[in-house]
Scaffold this motif. Structure first.
Motif, PDB file in Angstrom:
ATOM      1  N   PHE A 114      33.642  52.806  24.084  1.00 36.75           N
ATOM      2  CA  PHE A 114      33.669  54.143  24.663  1.00 36.75           C
ATOM      3  C   PHE A 114      33.279  55.207  23.633  1.00 36.75           C
ATOM      4  O   PHE A 114      32.645  56.200  23.975  1.00 36.75           O
ATOM      5  CB  PHE A 114      35.047  54.409  25.268  1.00 36.75           C
ATOM      6  CG  PHE A 114      35.426  53.371  26.287  1.00 36.75           C
ATOM      7  CD1 PHE A 114      34.794  53.322  27.522  1.00 36.75           C
ATOM      8  CD2 PHE A 114      36.382  52.414  26.010  1.00 36.75           C
ATOM      9  CE1 PHE A 114      35.114  52.345  28.462  1.00 36.75           C
ATOM     10  CE2 PHE A 114      36.712  51.441  26.931  1.00 36.75           C
ATOM     11  CZ  PHE A 114      36.072  51.405  28.158  1.00 36.75           C
TER      12      PHE A 114
ATOM     13  N   ALA B 247      33.303  62.535  33.412  1.00 36.26           N
ATOM     14  CA  ALA B 247      32.829  61.148  33.515  1.00 36.26           C
ATOM     15  C   ALA B 247      33.223  60.601  34.878  1.00 36.26           C
ATOM     16  O   ALA B 247      34.194  61.054  35.491  1.00 36.26           O
ATOM     17  CB  ALA B 247      33.419  60.288  32.402  1.00 36.26           C
TER      18      ALA B 247
ATOM     19  N   ASP C 156      33.893  56.875  36.653  1.00 37.53           N
ATOM     20  CA  ASP C 156      34.033  55.422  36.546  1.00 37.53           C
ATOM     21  C   ASP C 156      33.983  54.845  37.958  1.00 37.53           C
ATOM     22  O   ASP C 156      34.905  55.047  38.752  1.00 37.53           O
ATOM     23  CB  ASP C 156      35.350  55.063  35.853  1.00 37.53           C
ATOM     24  CG  ASP C 156      35.473  53.568  35.602  1.00 37.53           C
ATOM     25  OD1 ASP C 156      34.481  52.967  35.151  1.00 37.53           O
ATOM     26  OD2 ASP C 156      36.563  53.009  35.852  1.00 37.53           O
TER      27      ASP C 156
ATOM     28  N   VAL D  72      37.605  55.605  28.862  1.00 35.54           N
ATOM     29  CA  VAL D  72      36.679  56.731  28.970  1.00 35.54           C
ATOM     30  C   VAL D  72      37.402  58.058  28.751  1.00 35.54           C
ATOM     31  O   VAL D  72      36.891  58.974  28.098  1.00 35.54           O
ATOM     32  CB  VAL D  72      35.980  56.723  30.345  1.00 35.54           C
ATOM     33  CG1 VAL D  72      35.168  58.007  30.544  1.00 35.54           C
ATOM     34  CG2 VAL D  72      35.070  55.504  30.475  1.00 35.54           C
TER      35      VAL D  72
ATOM     36  N   THR E 143      30.212  55.100  34.208  1.00 41.62           N
ATOM     37  CA  THR E 143      30.496  53.736  33.775  1.00 41.62           C
ATOM     38  C   THR E 143      30.763  52.847  34.981  1.00 41.62           C
ATOM     39  O   THR E 143      31.354  53.289  35.971  1.00 41.62           O
ATOM     40  CB  THR E 143      31.726  53.687  32.835  1.00 41.62           C
ATOM     41  OG1 THR E 143      32.830  54.343  33.449  1.00 41.62           O
ATOM     42  CG2 THR E 143      31.422  54.349  31.506  1.00 41.62           C
TER      43      THR E 143
END
Length: 260
Positions: free
Chosen positions: A24, A37, A39, A51, A105
């Motif tokens: 990360f 972010a 995920d 993250v 991600t």
């Protein structure tokens, strides 16, 4: 693929490896901003929890409410159930909006996705320039010269019960479409190999096997892929039920940015 991981959600939570913190850090170094972010296919949040150390806010989504029920909680991680019926516009809004996400991600999940649809959404929400998407997966673990052949034989015996999309996983993502510009961490057709180390008990190993979607699919068809005799053989090869071993998961990573 909705429902593949619902029934074994607790096994998934307990047995899957923890992703290394340096992954990360490496990804965060390649994004120009650290505000948001996303995920995707977060499961129980095993990637999201890594993250969030680098981003002010993490949106973590999954189609399985059962998985989210076991999610790792953090004040800056916001979990959302995103059923397959959700529209692209709804997903874009939940992710943060157009051109807003610094890092996307997908941890051991992208092979289950409707890839054209997902990549279309990625191109809309990923910050351009400055944002990146990273996907990774793993298949086999390496335990010992005595144990590994038995593990490979077992995997081969389960192949008929995997969803066809699992072929991307078994190919080490070498055949996975990934239409993004490389940022130095693999590229389409050329993922980078990474090892994940974990201390594991024999009980943890069995929990990992039981978290496989193929095990659940076979059971629904009346086939027990883990009979008591096989479990005993695994136990002997492991070195006994009380032994904790250092195992290595063989993982592979692809990362990229939106093509200009």
């Amino acid at each position: 693929m909705a429902g593949l991981f619902d029934k074994q959600a607790q096994f998934y939570s307990d047995a899957r490896p923890t992703y290394p913190g340096e992954w990360f850090s490496m990804l965060a170094q390649r994004t120009t901003h650290h505000s948001l972010a996303w995920d995707v296919g977060t499961g129980n949040g095993q990637a999201a929890i890594g993250v969030v150390e680098h981003y002010k806010k993490v949106i973590a989504t999954d189609i399985s409410q059962a998985q989210l029920n076991h999610a790792l909680q953090h004040p800056r991680i916001h979990y959302f159930h995103t059923p397959l019926s959700m529209s692209d516009e709804e997903l874009v809004t939940i992710a943060g909006g157009e051109n807003s996400v610094d890092l996307i991600t997908v941890a051991t999940a992208v092979h289950w996705f409707d890839l054209p649809r997902f990549y279309s959404i990625v191109n809309r929400v990923l910050r351009n320039p400055g944002g990146i998407i990273a996907v990774w997966g793993y298949t086999m673990m390496s335990v010992s010269p005595e144990f590994d052949p038995k593990m490979k034989s077992f995997l081969n015996s389960t192949l008929a019960y995997w969803h066809p999309n699992a072929k991307f996983l078994f190919d080490g993502y070498r055949t996975l479409p990934f239409p993004f510009e490389s940022v130095g961490l693999g590229s389409e057709g050329n993922p980078i190999p990474v090892d994940i180390q974990k201390e594991m008990s024999f009980e943890g190993f069995l929990a990992w096997l039981k978290s496989w979607s193929a095990i659940n699919t076979a059971k629904e068809k009346g086939m027990d892929l883990l009979p008591e005799k096989l479990v005993k053989e695994f136990e002997i090869a492991w070195g006994g039920p009380k032994l904790v071993r250092s195992v290595v998961y063989k993982a592979f990573v692809l990362a990229g940015k939106v093509k200009l």
